[in-house]
Design a protein around this motif. Structure first.
Motif, mmCIF file in Angstrom:
data_model
loop_
_atom_site.group_PDB
_atom_site.id
_atom_site.type_symbol
_atom_site.label_atom_id
_atom_site.label_comp_id
_atom_site.label_asym_id
_atom_site.label_seq_id
_atom_site.Cartn_x
_atom_site.Cartn_y
_atom_site.Cartn_z
ATOM 1 N N ALA A 43 7.212 -4.041 -17.375
ATOM 2 C CA ALA A 43 7.053 -4.314 -15.932
ATOM 3 C C ALA A 43 5.600 -4.098 -15.522
ATOM 4 O O ALA A 43 5.014 -4.910 -14.800
ATOM 5 C CB ALA A 43 7.979 -3.416 -15.118
ATOM 6 N N LEU A 44 5.010 -3.015 -15.988
ATOM 7 C CA LEU A 44 3.608 -2.743 -15.645
ATOM 8 C C LEU A 44 2.690 -3.810 -16.238
ATOM 9 O O LEU A 44 1.700 -4.207 -15.628
ATOM 10 C CB LEU A 44 3.205 -1.339 -16.125
ATOM 11 C CG LEU A 44 3.952 -0.186 -15.420
ATOM 12 C CD1 LEU A 44 3.580 1.161 -16.045
ATOM 13 C CD2 LEU A 44 3.662 -0.165 -13.924
ATOM 14 N N GLU B 272 -0.682 -10.154 -13.318
ATOM 15 C CA GLU B 272 -0.870 -10.746 -11.983
ATOM 16 C C GLU B 272 -2.086 -10.167 -11.257
ATOM 17 O O GLU B 272 -2.363 -10.551 -10.128
ATOM 18 C CB GLU B 272 0.372 -10.498 -11.118
ATOM 19 C CG GLU B 272 1.554 -11.368 -11.482
ATOM 20 C CD GLU B 272 2.707 -11.153 -10.507
ATOM 21 O OE1 GLU B 272 2.459 -11.106 -9.290
ATOM 22 O OE2 GLU B 272 3.850 -11.031 -10.963
ATOM 23 N N GLY B 273 -2.746 -9.214 -11.888
ATOM 24 C CA GLY B 273 -3.937 -8.641 -11.277
ATOM 25 C C GLY B 273 -3.633 -7.624 -10.194
ATOM 26 O O GLY B 273 -4.488 -7.303 -9.369
ATOM 27 N N LEU B 274 -2.402 -7.109 -10.168
ATOM 28 C CA LEU B 274 -2.030 -6.164 -9.107
ATOM 29 C C LEU B 274 -2.309 -4.716 -9.484
ATOM 30 O O LEU B 274 -2.523 -3.877 -8.617
ATOM 31 C CB LEU B 274 -0.542 -6.311 -8.752
ATOM 32 C CG LEU B 274 -0.092 -7.676 -8.238
ATOM 33 C CD1 LEU B 274 1.392 -7.655 -7.910
ATOM 34 C CD2 LEU B 274 -0.894 -8.051 -6.996
ATOM 35 N N GLY C 78 0.790 -1.228 0.000
ATOM 36 C CA GLY C 78 0.000 0.000 0.000
ATOM 37 C C GLY C 78 0.821 1.277 0.000
ATOM 38 O O GLY C 78 0.406 2.289 0.557
ATOM 39 N N GLU C 79 2.008 1.239 -0.629
ATOM 40 C CA GLU C 79 2.855 2.434 -0.595
ATOM 41 C C GLU C 79 2.390 3.512 -1.565
ATOM 42 O O GLU C 79 2.837 4.645 -1.481
ATOM 43 C CB GLU C 79 4.318 2.052 -0.842
ATOM 44 C CG GLU C 79 4.901 1.344 0.373
ATOM 45 C CD GLU C 79 6.367 1.000 0.233
ATOM 46 O OE1 GLU C 79 7.088 1.694 -0.494
ATOM 47 O OE2 GLU C 79 6.787 0.005 0.858
ATOM 48 N N PHE C 80 1.528 3.129 -2.501
ATOM 49 C CA PHE C 80 0.961 4.139 -3.384
ATOM 50 C C PHE C 80 -0.402 4.523 -2.811
ATOM 51 O O PHE C 80 -1.430 3.984 -3.205
ATOM 52 C CB PHE C 80 0.860 3.617 -4.816
ATOM 53 C CG PHE C 80 2.191 3.172 -5.364
ATOM 54 C CD1 PHE C 80 3.233 4.073 -5.495
ATOM 55 C CD2 PHE C 80 2.404 1.849 -5.708
ATOM 56 C CE1 PHE C 80 4.472 3.672 -5.970
ATOM 57 C CE2 PHE C 80 3.638 1.431 -6.191
ATOM 58 C CZ PHE C 80 4.675 2.347 -6.313
ATOM 59 N N ALA D 120 -3.045 0.915 -8.562
ATOM 60 C CA ALA D 120 -2.875 -0.298 -7.756
ATOM 61 C C ALA D 120 -4.257 -0.836 -7.409
ATOM 62 O O ALA D 120 -5.080 -0.096 -6.871
ATOM 63 C CB ALA D 120 -2.094 0.032 -6.486
ATOM 64 N N VAL D 121 -4.520 -2.087 -7.738
ATOM 65 C CA VAL D 121 -5.847 -2.644 -7.458
ATOM 66 C C VAL D 121 -5.765 -3.930 -6.637
ATOM 67 O O VAL D 121 -6.754 -4.625 -6.463
ATOM 68 C CB VAL D 121 -6.638 -2.936 -8.758
ATOM 69 C CG1 VAL D 121 -6.951 -1.639 -9.489
ATOM 70 C CG2 VAL D 121 -5.887 -3.897 -9.660
#
Lengths: 258, 258
Positions: free
Chosen positions: A70-71, A77-79, A43-45, A90-91
């Motif tokens: 990278a994105l 991965e569903g991140l 949760g850094e964003f 970020a999800v």
């Protein structure tokens, strides 16, 4: 001296070779994705949005293509998700599970929300020799079987197959299994705390039926946990086979060298 | 009284309902597969052959279809193979990695064979802020980067991305990285043992490039480990992102209730 200058200087000094140029774009993308993955998961964003691509290019000192790759890896991965006009968000909802203290799921995830359990099956069954032997029961002694889908705030987290010693398992079936961890109920019934558990972790691809049961894509990576839990007096009473959705859980703890 | 009789008697007593009949064949297959998986992985079928289907049907008190489905699940995971005229053979090579003591891969797997490391990349790099912060380094301070494919008896086990504090990492690059764990080399260079590590485990599906690098099928389940290792004096010096092939490794340890 900038970071990049420092590296170039070190390279020019000849002590080490900066092999960045030789590295494949895919390798660079993986490096970037590994760092961002952790930041997303922890949760850094805060705002939900990742830095702009140009900022990531500068931060990682790499090409725009590697950042985009990278994105893409994190999206697969569903991140994260890419939103046109907004950027990359970020999800992820991945929850931390401790590796050290033996806790039930509701105990572990208390601060993240409500754990509910859908009880799919309960009953007395004739266990195979392997199950009897691990629970140190005489062959032929029935055990109580409980199968549950466990959800956090309604989202499926795990599918748990549990084999219990009969003297504790039968009273347990009269309890509210939908809203309680089995660990907590077992301690109340046994009149003593649990002690130690032996745990084995594996990553496996979900078979189609397990995937469907967990509302996950076919072949999704599962964190598979086998756990044999003993009462404080040393008797093994609870053998579990747990399939965690890999995209919803992380396990963390400490290891020591000596 | 046979096991099955005991169950039927319990059911007739009305205290519990044997819900076996209501359970789906796929659920039964999963139960059978979970028990057999462990036996395969722990080498309990010494001859390599699993019991005949008819014996498994008796042992698990289930239908022949459920047993066949269970064997299919294990085959899909690469743990067994069906050989016409011979039966089902255990073919897994899955190695145990401890969760408690902090050990290098070669130290951990000593009894299973020889670990060799293919060094793909080494060099001094400008780390992102996240890496600097976790290694408690001032922003802009270069770190040493090492990327390795690690093999046991020639088979790829993991792809490791390692970031090291420069004062230890630079001397390390002069050592034989192909045949030594980084942990052992770090202790020699630092003149003190390692201490504690913070570890996070996840199950993720391999991206195509990581899968190819590990000679694994696309999408294969990976056990992804992030590990920050400290020297005995508390300084964090070694940050790793490790992708273990899920079909080659298990992690095991003990957990305690209090």
């Amino acid at each position: 001296m900038t970071r990049r200058d420092a590296v170039i200087r070190a390279e020019a000094a000849g002590a080490l070779t900066l092999s960045d140029a030789r590295r494949l774009r895919a390798d660079r993308a993986r490096q970037v994705a590994d760092v961002l993955r952790r930041q997303v998961l922890y949760g850094e964003f805060r705002s939900g949005a990742l830095p702009a691509e140009a900022d990531l290019v500068r931060e990682f000192g790499t090409s725009r293509n590697a950042v985009r790759d990278a994105l893409d890896l994190l999206r697969a991965e569903g991140l994260v998700e890419r939103c046109p006009g907004v950027g990359t968000l970020a999800v992820a909802e991945k929850y931390p599970h401790g590796l050290e203290r033996l806790l039930g799921l509701a105990e572990t995830l208390r601060e993240h929300g409500e754990v509910t359990n859908e009880v799919r099956t309960t009953g007395l069954i004739a266990p195979s020799r392997e199950i009897s032997s691990r629970l140190r029961l005489p062959e032929g002694e029935p055990v109580v079987y409980v199968e549950r889908i466990r959800r956090l705030n309604g989202l499926p987290l795990s599918l748990d197959l549990t084999y219990l010693a009969r003297d504790l398992g039968e009273p347990l079936l009269g309890e509210d299994l939908a809203h309680n961890d089995i660990f907590v109920l077992l301690e109340r019934i046994a009149g003593q705390p649990l002690g130690r558990a032996e745990v084995t972790l594996e990553a496996v691809n979900a078979d189609p039926h397990s995937a469907a049961t967990l509302d996950a894509p076919r072949g999704t990576a599962l964190l598979m946990v086998e756990r044999l839990t003993h009462l404080a007096d040393g008797r093994p009473v609870d053998l579990e086979f747990i399939r965690f959705r890999g995209d919803r859980i992380t396990m963390s703890g400490s290891m020591h060298r000596s």
